[in-house]
Motif scaffolding. Structure first.
Motif, PDB file in Angstrom:
ATOM      1  N   SER A  18       0.841  -1.196   0.000  1.00 56.09           N
ATOM      2  CA  SER A  18       0.000   0.000   0.000  1.00 56.09           C
ATOM      3  C   SER A  18       0.877   1.246   0.000  1.00 56.09           C
ATOM      4  CB  SER A  18      -0.918   0.028   1.223  1.00 56.09           C
ATOM      5  OG  SER A  18      -0.181   0.292   2.402  1.00 56.09           O
ATOM      6  N   LEU A  19       0.316   2.335  -0.502  1.00 59.06           N
ATOM      7  CA  LEU A  19       1.036   3.602  -0.541  1.00 59.06           C
ATOM      8  C   LEU A  19       1.330   4.087   0.869  1.00 59.06           C
ATOM      9  CD1 LEU A  19       2.168   5.916  -2.249  1.00 59.06           C
ATOM     10  CD2 LEU A  19      -0.123   6.932  -2.264  1.00 59.06           C
ATOM     11  N   GLU A  20       0.381   3.969   1.772  1.00 59.25           N
ATOM     12  CA  GLU A  20       0.576   4.412   3.152  1.00 59.25           C
ATOM     13  C   GLU A  20       1.739   3.674   3.806  1.00 59.25           C
ATOM     14  OE1 GLU A  20      -1.902   5.106   7.320  1.00 59.25           O
ATOM     15  OE2 GLU A  20      -2.844   4.049   5.659  1.00 59.25           O
ATOM     16  N   GLU A  21       1.815   2.379   3.587  1.00 58.29           N
ATOM     17  CA  GLU A  21       2.908   1.598   4.159  1.00 58.29           C
ATOM     18  C   GLU A  21       4.259   2.062   3.609  1.00 58.29           C
ATOM     19  OE1 GLU A  21       4.445  -3.080   4.362  1.00 58.29           O
ATOM     20  OE2 GLU A  21       2.574  -2.571   3.324  1.00 58.29           O
ATOM     21  N   ALA A  22       4.301   2.307   2.318  1.00 57.58           N
ATOM     22  CA  ALA A  22       5.548   2.774   1.705  1.00 57.58           C
ATOM     23  C   ALA A  22       5.957   4.138   2.250  1.00 57.58           C
ATOM     24  CB  ALA A  22       5.372   2.845   0.187  1.00 57.58           C
ATOM     25  N   LEU A  23       4.990   5.034   2.411  1.00 54.88           N
ATOM     26  CA  LEU A  23       5.277   6.372   2.926  1.00 54.88           C
ATOM     27  C   LEU A  23       5.766   6.317   4.372  1.00 54.88           C
ATOM     28  CD1 LEU A  23       2.258   8.318   1.383  1.00 54.88           C
ATOM     29  CD2 LEU A  23       4.665   8.500   0.711  1.00 54.88           C
ATOM     30  N   LYS A  24       5.205   5.404   5.148  1.00 50.38           N
ATOM     31  CA  LYS A  24       5.650   5.246   6.538  1.00 50.38           C
ATOM     32  C   LYS A  24       7.105   4.817   6.601  1.00 50.38           C
ATOM     33  CE  LYS A  24       1.383   4.256   9.110  1.00 50.38           C
ATOM     34  NZ  LYS A  24       0.627   3.219   9.865  1.00 50.38           N
ATOM     35  N   ILE A  25       7.481   3.898   5.743  1.00 52.25           N
ATOM     36  CA  ILE A  25       8.871   3.427   5.716  1.00 52.25           C
ATOM     37  C   ILE A  25       9.814   4.577   5.374  1.00 52.25           C
ATOM     38  CG2 ILE A  25      10.506   1.880   4.565  1.00 52.25           C
ATOM     39  CD1 ILE A  25       8.093  -0.021   4.120  1.00 52.25           C
ATOM     40  N   ASN A  37      11.753   1.681  -8.195  1.00 47.26           N
ATOM     41  CA  ASN A  37      10.669   1.502  -9.152  1.00 47.26           C
ATOM     42  C   ASN A  37      11.136   0.531 -10.229  1.00 47.26           C
ATOM     43  OD1 ASN A  37       8.324   1.785 -10.640  1.00 47.26           O
ATOM     44  ND2 ASN A  37       8.448   3.981 -10.864  1.00 47.26           N
ATOM     45  N   GLY A  38      11.511   1.023 -11.416  1.00 47.48           N
ATOM     46  CA  GLY A  38      12.071   0.117 -12.425  1.00 47.48           C
ATOM     47  C   GLY A  38      13.425  -0.409 -11.998  1.00 47.48           C
ATOM     48  N   GLY A  39      14.151   0.419 -11.251  1.00 49.36           N
ATOM     49  CA  GLY A  39      15.429  -0.002 -10.689  1.00 49.36           C
ATOM     50  C   GLY A  39      16.636   0.255 -11.561  1.00 49.36           C
ATOM     51  N   ILE A  40      16.411   0.655 -12.802  1.00 49.25           N
ATOM     52  CA  ILE A  40      17.535   0.813 -13.734  1.00 49.25           C
ATOM     53  C   ILE A  40      18.474   1.931 -13.289  1.00 49.25           C
ATOM     54  CG2 ILE A  40      18.156   1.413 -16.110  1.00 49.25           C
ATOM     55  CD1 ILE A  40      15.481   0.047 -16.914  1.00 49.25           C
ATOM     56  N   GLY A  41      17.914   3.075 -12.929  1.00 47.45           N
ATOM     57  CA  GLY A  41      18.737   4.206 -12.531  1.00 47.45           C
ATOM     58  C   GLY A  41      19.350   4.046 -11.159  1.00 47.45           C
ATOM     59  N   ALA A  53      21.798   4.015  -0.226  1.00 49.65           N
ATOM     60  CA  ALA A  53      20.484   3.637   0.300  1.00 49.65           C
ATOM     61  C   ALA A  53      20.636   2.413   1.190  1.00 49.65           C
ATOM     62  CB  ALA A  53      19.525   3.343  -0.838  1.00 49.65           C
ATOM     63  N   LYS A  54      20.173   2.523   2.414  1.00 52.20           N
ATOM     64  CA  LYS A  54      20.204   1.373   3.314  1.00 52.20           C
ATOM     65  C   LYS A  54      18.965   0.494   3.137  1.00 52.20           C
ATOM     66  CE  LYS A  54      23.200   3.412   6.822  1.00 52.20           C
ATOM     67  NZ  LYS A  54      23.376   3.745   8.254  1.00 52.20           N
ATOM     68  N   ILE A  55      17.888   1.122   2.626  1.00 48.89           N
ATOM     69  CA  ILE A  55      16.646   0.389   2.375  1.00 48.89           C
ATOM     70  C   ILE A  55      16.113   0.793   1.002  1.00 48.89           C
ATOM     71  CG2 ILE A  55      14.302  -0.087   3.177  1.00 48.89           C
ATOM     72  CD1 ILE A  55      15.174   0.953   5.942  1.00 48.89           C
ATOM     73  N   LEU A  56      15.782  -0.192   0.167  1.00 50.40           N
ATOM     74  CA  LEU A  56      15.104   0.078  -1.091  1.00 50.40           C
ATOM     75  C   LEU A  56      13.633  -0.287  -0.926  1.00 50.40           C
ATOM     76  CD1 LEU A  56      17.532  -1.093  -3.930  1.00 50.40           C
ATOM     77  CD2 LEU A  56      17.123   1.212  -3.056  1.00 50.40           C
ATOM     78  N   VAL A  57      12.771   0.681  -1.211  1.00 43.78           N
ATOM     79  CA  VAL A  57      11.331   0.502  -1.044  1.00 43.78           C
ATOM     80  C   VAL A  57      10.712   0.286  -2.418  1.00 43.78           C
ATOM     81  CG1 VAL A  57       9.207   1.477  -0.100  1.00 43.78           C
ATOM     82  CG2 VAL A  57      11.420   2.052   0.953  1.00 43.78           C
ATOM     83  N   ASP A  58      10.416  -0.963  -2.739  1.00 46.23           N
ATOM     84  CA  ASP A  58       9.872  -1.335  -4.046  1.00 46.23           C
ATOM     85  C   ASP A  58       8.382  -0.977  -4.099  1.00 46.23           C
ATOM     86  OD1 ASP A  58       9.044  -2.528  -6.391  1.00 46.23           O
ATOM     87  OD2 ASP A  58      10.208  -4.354  -6.084  1.00 46.23           O
ATOM     88  N   ILE A  59       8.029  -0.056  -5.000  1.00 43.91           N
ATOM     89  CA  ILE A  59       6.636   0.419  -5.063  1.00 43.91           C
ATOM     90  C   ILE A  59       5.812  -0.297  -6.137  1.00 43.91           C
ATOM     91  CG2 ILE A  59       7.236   2.676  -4.131  1.00 43.91           C
ATOM     92  CD1 ILE A  59       7.015   3.796  -6.989  1.00 43.91           C
ATOM     93  N   LYS A  60       6.397  -1.280  -6.794  1.00 46.38           N
ATOM     94  CA  LYS A  60       5.693  -1.932  -7.901  1.00 46.38           C
ATOM     95  C   LYS A  60       4.490  -2.761  -7.439  1.00 46.38           C
ATOM     96  CE  LYS A  60       9.375  -3.837  -9.796  1.00 46.38           C
ATOM     97  NZ  LYS A  60      10.463  -3.175  -9.050  1.00 46.38           N
ATOM     98  N   GLY A  61       4.408  -3.069  -6.149  1.00 46.58           N
ATOM     99  CA  GLY A  61       3.275  -3.836  -5.643  1.00 46.58           C
ATOM    100  C   GLY A  61       2.081  -2.984  -5.245  1.00 46.58           C
ATOM    101  N   ILE A  62       2.187  -1.666  -5.424  1.00 44.73           N
ATOM    102  CA  ILE A  62       1.093  -0.748  -5.053  1.00 44.73           C
ATOM    103  C   ILE A  62       0.185  -0.575  -6.270  1.00 44.73           C
ATOM    104  CG2 ILE A  62       0.521   1.540  -4.175  1.00 44.73           C
ATOM    105  CD1 ILE A  62       3.366   1.612  -2.967  1.00 44.73           C
ATOM    106  N   TYR A  77      -2.917  10.924 -17.645  1.00 43.39           N
ATOM    107  CA  TYR A  77      -2.326  10.520 -16.367  1.00 43.39           C
ATOM    108  C   TYR A  77      -1.617   9.186 -16.555  1.00 43.39           C
ATOM    109  CZ  TYR A  77      -5.355  14.021 -14.115  1.00 43.39           C
ATOM    110  OH  TYR A  77      -5.979  15.188 -13.745  1.00 43.39           O
ATOM    111  N   VAL A  78      -0.347   9.133 -16.164  1.00 42.59           N
ATOM    112  CA  VAL A  78       0.426   7.895 -16.271  1.00 42.59           C
ATOM    113  C   VAL A  78       0.989   7.578 -14.879  1.00 42.59           C
ATOM    114  CG1 VAL A  78       2.390   6.717 -17.351  1.00 42.59           C
ATOM    115  CG2 VAL A  78       1.055   8.398 -18.657  1.00 42.59           C
ATOM    116  N   GLY A  79       0.594   6.425 -14.348  1.00 40.05           N
ATOM    117  CA  GLY A  79       1.036   6.026 -13.020  1.00 40.05           C
ATOM    118  C   GLY A  79       2.528   5.798 -12.948  1.00 40.05           C
ATOM    119  N   ALA A  80       3.071   5.922 -11.735  1.00 41.44           N
ATOM    120  CA  ALA A  80       4.518   5.859 -11.539  1.00 41.44           C
ATOM    121  C   ALA A  80       5.127   4.527 -11.942  1.00 41.44           C
ATOM    122  CB  ALA A  80       4.851   6.158 -10.076  1.00 41.44           C
ATOM    123  N   THR A  81       4.376   3.431 -11.816  1.00 42.19           N
ATOM    124  CA  THR A  81       4.953   2.118 -12.105  1.00 42.19           C
ATOM    125  C   THR A  81       4.616   1.606 -13.504  1.00 42.19           C
ATOM    126  OG1 THR A  81       3.092   0.922 -11.114  1.00 42.19           O
ATOM    127  CG2 THR A  81       4.919   1.506  -9.656  1.00 42.19           C
TER     128      THR A  81
END
Length: 295
Positions: A18-25, A37-41, A53-62, A77-81
């Motif tokens: 969820s977006l809320e969970e990601a924002l909390k992290i 996100n895509g992870g390439i950059g 980065a000590k933590i990578l927060v993968d948003i592709k599951g949102i 409108y184009v979503g981030a993922t």
């Protein structure tokens, strides 16, 4: 000893649903957690030790970040993922919208290669901040905005001015960009994108442009964006102003091109000199504007 480019530092990986969970992290690990996100950059930056980065927060599951929606009068409108290939497929299935955003389609088609387009996202491509990427040009001519969200609120951030350099943007460490809005183009506008890549994935000069009512000086609208030739995405506003003068569209192109060549900061690096990029920019801008004016 291994070269840094081939090694990744240790990090923790989390994939919130969820977006809320990601924002909390992000909020609880401010500055240490980064959006993945895509992870390439980001993986490239971490390998080269340009970013930590000590933590990578993968948003592709949102789920709500995976959307493409056109709203008449507002824009696309184009979503981030949404990946580059997913956007191409959507536009091909919606030809009227594809024609409205022709420059976006052409730039996305030129983005990296077919394999990378399966992972690369338009939002990630823009926020990567590298001079050579294809995402920023169309975003500038469609006056796109990024929807940035945090636990403290939300805001719309214009793409113009959002990139500060490689891996550096105005997006705060506790914010997630959920989508990008490409605004509704002027009625009857034609747009296009040219990438001069010279056999490489990366362009030496990329030009995006939009032209509406070329033969009516009172209603004429021209937008021009240059990338790859300049360190940061460049909206050629002084050149655009030239086309507000009375006179034939074709007679004003040379003056507009001259303003770009005089005012833009052209990169000088091993792939091409600043002078060569300045010369190429003039040719490509002229070619694209003539093409768009002819419809």
């Amino acid at each position: 000893m291994s070269a840094p480019y081939f090694t990744l530092p240790e990090f923790d990986y989390v994939k919130p649903s969820s977006l809320e969970e990601a924002l909390k992290i992000l909020e609880e690990n401010l500055g240490e957690a980064k959006v993945y996100n895509g992870g390439i950059g980001i993986l490239g930056f971490m390998k080269e030790r340009m970013l930590e980065a000590k933590i990578l927060v993968d948003i592709k599951g949102i789920k709500e970040l995976k959307k493409v929606e056109y709203v008449p009068g507002k824009g696309l409108y184009v979503g981030a993922t949404v990946t580059a290939n997913e956007l191409l497929e959507w536009l091909e299935a919606n030809p009227e919208v594809k024609e409205k955003y022709r420059a976006l389609y052409e730039a996305t088609e030129n983005l990296a290669d077919a394999i990378l387009r399966n992972r690369a996202t338009l939002v990630g491509n823009i926020l990567e901040g590298l001079p050579y990427v294809d995402g920023p040009g169309p975003a500038l001519i469609f006056e796109a905005e990024l929807h940035a969200v945090s636990l403290k609120g939300e805001r719309w951030v214009p793409v113009e001015g959002a990139v500060l350099g490689p891996g550096m943007t105005v997006i705060e460490p506790n914010e997630i960009v959920t989508e990008i809005l490409y605004k509704e183009p002027p009625e009857g506008a034609k747009s296009g994108y040219i990438k001069f890549a010279h056999g490489s994935e990366y362009g030496l000069v990329n030009v995006a442009a939009l032209v509406a009512n070329p033969n009516n000086p009172e209603k004429r609208i021209v937008r021009i964006a240059i990338t790859s030739a300049t360190p940061l995405p460049y909206r050629a506003r002084s050149a655009e102003e030239v086309f507000k003068k009375p006179g034939k569209f074709s007679d004003l192109i040379d003056e507009a091109v001259k303003k770009i060549q005089e005012e833009a900061e052209f990169m000088d690096e091993p792939h091409a000199s600043a002078e060569y990029r300045r010369y190429l920019t003039g040719i490509l801008v002229t070619k694209l504007l003539i093409k768009l004016a002819r419809g």
